[in-house]
Design a protein around this motif. Sequence first.
Motif, PDB file in Angstrom:
ATOM      1  N   GLN A  31       9.677  -0.252 -10.025  1.00  0.00           N
ATOM      2  CA  GLN A  31       9.035   0.449 -11.111  1.00  0.00           C
ATOM      3  C   GLN A  31       9.968   0.507 -12.300  1.00  0.00           C
ATOM      4  OE1 GLN A  31       7.050   4.132  -9.666  1.00  0.00           O
ATOM      5  NE2 GLN A  31       7.934   3.506  -7.735  1.00  0.00           N
ATOM      6  N   LEU A  56       7.203  -1.156  -1.068  1.00  0.00           N
ATOM      7  CA  LEU A  56       7.412  -1.943  -2.286  1.00  0.00           C
ATOM      8  C   LEU A  56       7.614  -3.411  -1.934  1.00  0.00           C
ATOM      9  CD1 LEU A  56       9.757   0.494  -4.231  1.00  0.00           C
ATOM     10  CD2 LEU A  56       7.302   0.145  -4.537  1.00  0.00           C
ATOM     11  N   TYR A  66       0.660   2.799  -3.258  1.00  0.00           N
ATOM     12  CA  TYR A  66       1.094   2.999  -4.645  1.00  0.00           C
ATOM     13  C   TYR A  66       0.260   4.099  -5.299  1.00  0.00           C
ATOM     14  CZ  TYR A  66       2.161  -1.985  -3.685  1.00  0.00           C
ATOM     15  OH  TYR A  66       2.542  -3.170  -3.121  1.00  0.00           O
ATOM     16  N   ILE A 284      -1.178   0.158 -11.276  1.00  0.00           N
ATOM     17  CA  ILE A 284      -0.363  -0.834 -10.566  1.00  0.00           C
ATOM     18  C   ILE A 284       0.403  -1.704 -11.553  1.00  0.00           C
ATOM     19  CG2 ILE A 284      -0.513  -2.912  -9.126  1.00  0.00           C
ATOM     20  CD1 ILE A 284      -2.887  -1.464  -7.697  1.00  0.00           C
ATOM     21  N   TYR A 289       4.155  -2.452  -9.739  1.00  0.00           N
ATOM     22  CA  TYR A 289       4.036  -2.549  -8.289  1.00  0.00           C
ATOM     23  C   TYR A 289       3.634  -3.948  -7.860  1.00  0.00           C
ATOM     24  CZ  TYR A 289       4.282   2.542  -8.047  1.00  0.00           C
ATOM     25  OH  TYR A 289       4.693   3.843  -8.136  1.00  0.00           O
ATOM     26  N   SER A 290       2.830  -4.592  -8.689  1.00  0.00           N
ATOM     27  CA  SER A 290       2.381  -5.945  -8.399  1.00  0.00           C
ATOM     28  C   SER A 290       2.100  -6.626  -9.738  1.00  0.00           C
ATOM     29  CB  SER A 290       1.118  -5.905  -7.541  1.00  0.00           C
ATOM     30  OG  SER A 290       0.727  -7.194  -7.145  1.00  0.00           O
TER      31      SER A 290
END
Length: 351
Positions: A31, A56, A66, A284, A289-290
């Motif tokens: 993050q 993660l 998340y 997200i 996170y992705s």
Amino acid sequence: MKKRLFTLALAASVVVASLTGCGNSGGATQQSETTEAESTSANTDYKFGKIDIPALDGSLCGAPIYIAYEKGFFEEEGIDANLTAADFETRKIGLNNGNVPFVNGDFQFFSSAEQGIDMKVIGGMHYGCIKLVVKADSDLPAVTSDPESLKGLKIGVDEVGGTTFQVASVWLEENGVSAKQEKGEATFLPYSDGNLELEALYNGDIDVAAIWDPLGDIAEASGKAKVLVDISKDEPFAGKYCCFYYASTKVINENPDEIKALYNAVLKAQKWINENPDEALDIIIKGNYSEVEDKDLAKALIADYEYETPETAGTHDVKGDVLYFAQELKTIGYLEGDPQEFTDKLYQEVK
């Protein structure tokens, strides 16, 4: 783990393709900002204290953890959640000794459970996030009564023995083709990078690529490939959760309320994602996170996963899904014991 896609026409496609598989990767997307959950945690009393949750890994299908963190669902359940990165071995060992109380993961955990890692499946997570992809002009059948039409295939996987390998093996066996390497009816070729696996497909070095989302969808959108089997909706996987929540048996025995609280939090998150997919993706993306560049594609994938919710929990036959995959893994040689006895030992409903 999900691998990077071979360069397509749009650079954005490469960015999207960095997602990883359900609970298998140790490479977390960190993050970039202090989250809302972090900023309020200092002012909250937590019944269960601080709990590290290995989550993660960059996967889109891991979104519920998340969102449970960002939307405060862990806090509501009395948990000071700390999301961490951990590889597959670390997760297994942690579950066994109780240092990791709770993780999400697919049926690749099953063989570890049979080998003595003391864990339980406590609930379902979502439908599949793996696809079998062929070249756009391929005439390979997804389902056939003529096994000879599928014999001799060269199939790309991320690793021999891994989840994509197991999915491809189950598909072969269901079509009457032995996946056992000693039989020589199919050849599996490992590719450490999804880019290379798809390049091999396009070049004709392999006939089928077994790959994690969203690579199959991106490859199909490029016009170079088509999806042969989507395990979220196609037989022999349709209607079955492939990914589950696992809990440490040690923690279940010593502190069952903690496990129930963790499970409640992700169920709340899954309901929220189903109702708010656009906002979920925004969270997200903002939290890194992705890596999601094609939001429409990501939204479609989230819909296909059909996450379990507090309302559907208990209505889906999660134990039946565990049994199904145990039976299939037994067929391809990745489980040795009786599938029903294995399932009865592994599955434990959280009450």
